[in-house]
Design a protein around this motif. Structure first.
Motif, PDB file in Angstrom:
ATOM      1  N   LEU A  21      44.187  35.371  38.380  1.00 63.79           N
ATOM      2  CA  LEU A  21      45.133  34.499  39.138  1.00 63.79           C
ATOM      3  C   LEU A  21      46.196  33.936  38.163  1.00 63.79           C
ATOM      4  O   LEU A  21      47.401  33.743  38.810  1.00 63.79           O
ATOM      5  CB  LEU A  21      44.295  33.173  39.637  1.00 63.79           C
ATOM      6  N   ARG A  72      30.673  43.343  39.056  1.00 67.27           N
ATOM      7  CA  ARG A  72      29.757  42.409  39.781  1.00 67.27           C
ATOM      8  C   ARG A  72      28.505  42.293  38.847  1.00 67.27           C
ATOM      9  O   ARG A  72      27.733  41.227  38.934  1.00 67.27           O
ATOM     10  CB  ARG A  72      29.156  43.302  41.074  1.00 67.27           C
ATOM     11  N   ASP A 104      34.915  34.252  45.245  1.00 62.55           N
ATOM     12  CA  ASP A 104      35.971  34.280  44.464  1.00 62.55           C
ATOM     13  C   ASP A 104      35.821  32.855  43.861  1.00 62.55           C
ATOM     14  O   ASP A 104      37.027  32.603  43.046  1.00 62.55           O
ATOM     15  CB  ASP A 104      37.405  34.429  45.112  1.00 62.55           C
ATOM     16  N   ASP A 120      29.178  37.665  46.903  1.00 63.80           N
ATOM     17  CA  ASP A 120      30.480  38.004  46.208  1.00 63.80           C
ATOM     18  C   ASP A 120      31.709  37.068  46.479  1.00 63.80           C
ATOM     19  O   ASP A 120      32.419  37.684  47.072  1.00 63.80           O
ATOM     20  CB  ASP A 120      30.763  39.599  46.481  1.00 63.80           C
ATOM     21  N   ARG A 176      32.530  36.603  35.458  1.00 61.71           N
ATOM     22  CA  ARG A 176      33.337  36.891  36.573  1.00 61.71           C
ATOM     23  C   ARG A 176      34.385  35.634  37.023  1.00 61.71           C
ATOM     24  O   ARG A 176      35.561  36.102  37.432  1.00 61.71           O
ATOM     25  CB  ARG A 176      32.362  37.223  37.845  1.00 61.71           C
ATOM     26  N   GLN A 177      33.903  34.519  36.611  1.00 57.27           N
ATOM     27  CA  GLN A 177      34.735  33.349  36.905  1.00 57.27           C
ATOM     28  C   GLN A 177      35.951  33.433  36.071  1.00 57.27           C
ATOM     29  O   GLN A 177      37.095  33.191  36.229  1.00 57.27           O
ATOM     30  CB  GLN A 177      33.922  32.089  36.762  1.00 57.27           C
ATOM     31  N   ILE A 233      38.197  36.214  37.316  1.00 59.18           N
ATOM     32  CA  ILE A 233      39.125  35.819  38.381  1.00 59.18           C
ATOM     33  C   ILE A 233      40.204  34.724  38.159  1.00 59.18           C
ATOM     34  O   ILE A 233      41.239  34.719  38.440  1.00 59.18           O
ATOM     35  CB  ILE A 233      38.176  35.173  39.449  1.00 59.18           C
ATOM     36  N   THR A 234      39.890  33.930  37.275  1.00 61.51           N
ATOM     37  CA  THR A 234      40.875  32.967  36.669  1.00 61.51           C
ATOM     38  C   THR A 234      41.980  33.495  35.898  1.00 61.51           C
ATOM     39  O   THR A 234      43.080  33.045  36.309  1.00 61.51           O
ATOM     40  CB  THR A 234      40.110  31.767  35.612  1.00 61.51           C
ATOM     41  N   ASP A 274      33.748  48.437  40.475  1.00 59.56           N
ATOM     42  CA  ASP A 274      33.379  47.245  41.080  1.00 59.56           C
ATOM     43  C   ASP A 274      31.850  46.976  40.553  1.00 59.56           C
ATOM     44  O   ASP A 274      31.568  45.789  40.561  1.00 59.56           O
ATOM     45  CB  ASP A 274      33.455  47.549  42.730  1.00 59.56           C
TER      46      ASP A 274
END
Length: 345
Positions: A127, A112, A225, A223, A119-120, A123-124, A108
């Motif tokens: 998804l 971070r 999303d 933090d 980080r984007q 996450i993308t 984690d």
């Protein structure tokens, strides 16, 4: 000279090919390792839980969710293949090494420590990885809503225009606190008690849908999303009284929710403050003195009334929202608590 250049090109290609093969093999190993800690079964379970906790015009029966689980589980191999393909195509060996680590504070912390842009991307891509699961579940939910005649019910530009301006409470998930919203001409502001944030959006209202572009999130450095510049696309699919239900999409993530209009006199400070100790005391006293509570015994009655108050406070976070006649609603909430469906917020 040409032959030397040709030989160099062939040699270079061969080395690149071998290097690419080695990379592919290494990525394949890391993907397998990733799937050891984030199995498809676990991803499916999380997806079911995610959608089951969302808000719909009415509760969808448990046998419907069992049916969804059966149908989607049949495609497990397809999802697993897609996950591997997406991970290998979008992440470097270094990124995959981090993602393939077992769940831990170190993992984690490493994620971070990455820049917002990195980080984007994670996450993308994540998804995109689970999007086929989301799309399949979404389609099954919409089919059910259509069957129940709840999809596109009372939805037309005139009805939707009633929600163009004003103050609202939005309910995204049953296990989360709602959000207070103020909607103006070209702007929407949201206040969340869940993470104590204020988010400002640029609003583009359409006939039966609207887009929200994230302009700012305060405080910074959380933090999250979602990021500044991300856009939520929201479709209104059901209207009943002062409440509408919606389907939203952001970065490929699809979810459902419900929004209720609140009195114009309501302020976000009322939402932040919530019920006063006096209002909570009054609720508990009324609940404990009820005929049903008397039959339960003091300890059990107190437990059920406390559960009911928590759920009721989530449903009506601003006291001025509470309707005059709440008997039927109260009965349903108490029954829910008796079935041991305790609140998780």
């Amino acid at each position: 000279m040409k032959r030397i250049i040709l030989m160099l090109l062939v040699c270079s290609f061969s080395l690149s090919f071998v290097h690419a093969q080695n990379d592919d093999l290494e990525k394949e190993k890391l993907v397998k390792k990733f799937l050891e800690y984030s199995t498809v079964n676990e991803l499916l379970h999380r997806s079911f839980a995610f959608y089951r906790q969302q808000e719909y015009p009415k509760n969808l029966p448990s046998n419907f969710w069992k049916d969804i689980k059966t149908k989607v589980t049949h495609k497990k191999k397809y999802y697993e293949k897609n996950i591997g393909k997406v991970l290998k195509a979008n992440f470097s060996i270094s990124d995959l090494t981090t993602l393939a680590m077992p769940p831990s504070e170190k993992k984690d912390s490493l994620i971070r420590s990455k820049s917002d842009k990195e980080r984007q991307k994670i996450i993308t891509v994540m998804l995109v990885m689970v999007q086929p699961i989301m799309v399949d579940i979404k389609n099954l939910i919409i089919a059910k809503l259509k069957k129940e005649k709840l999809y596109k019910k009372n939805v037309n530009p005139e009805n939707c225009s009633r929600f163009r301006y004003g103050k609202f409470i939005t309910y995204a998930q049953a296990d989360r606190l709602p959000i207070f919203m103020i909607r103006k001409k070209s702007q929407q502001i949201e206040y969340s008690k869940l993470d104590n944030t204020k988010t400002t959006f640029a609003l583009e209202w359409k006939a039966t849908s609207y887009d929200l572009l994230i302009q700012s999130i305060y405080p910074k450095g959380g933090d999250f999303d979602v990021f500044i510049g991300d856009t939520l696309k929201i479709d209104i699919y059901h209207i009943e009284g002062n409440t509408y239900s919606y389907k939203a999409e952001i970065k490929g993530a699809i979810y459902f929710g419900r929004v209720s209009k609140v009195p114009e006199s309501a302020e976000y400070t009322d939402y932040i403050t919530g019920w006063t100790p006096r209002e909570r005391k009054s609720f508990m006293e009324g609940c404990l003195e009820s005929e049903g509570a008397q039959k339960l015994g003091k300890t059990k009655a107190k437990e059920i009334c406390k559960c009911a108050m928590t759920k009721f406070e989530r449903l009506y976070p601003i006291p001025s929202m509470i309707p005059d006649d709440i008997k039927e609603e109260m009965r349903g909430i108490v029954m829910n608590c008796l079935l041991n469906n305790k609140p998780k917020f």
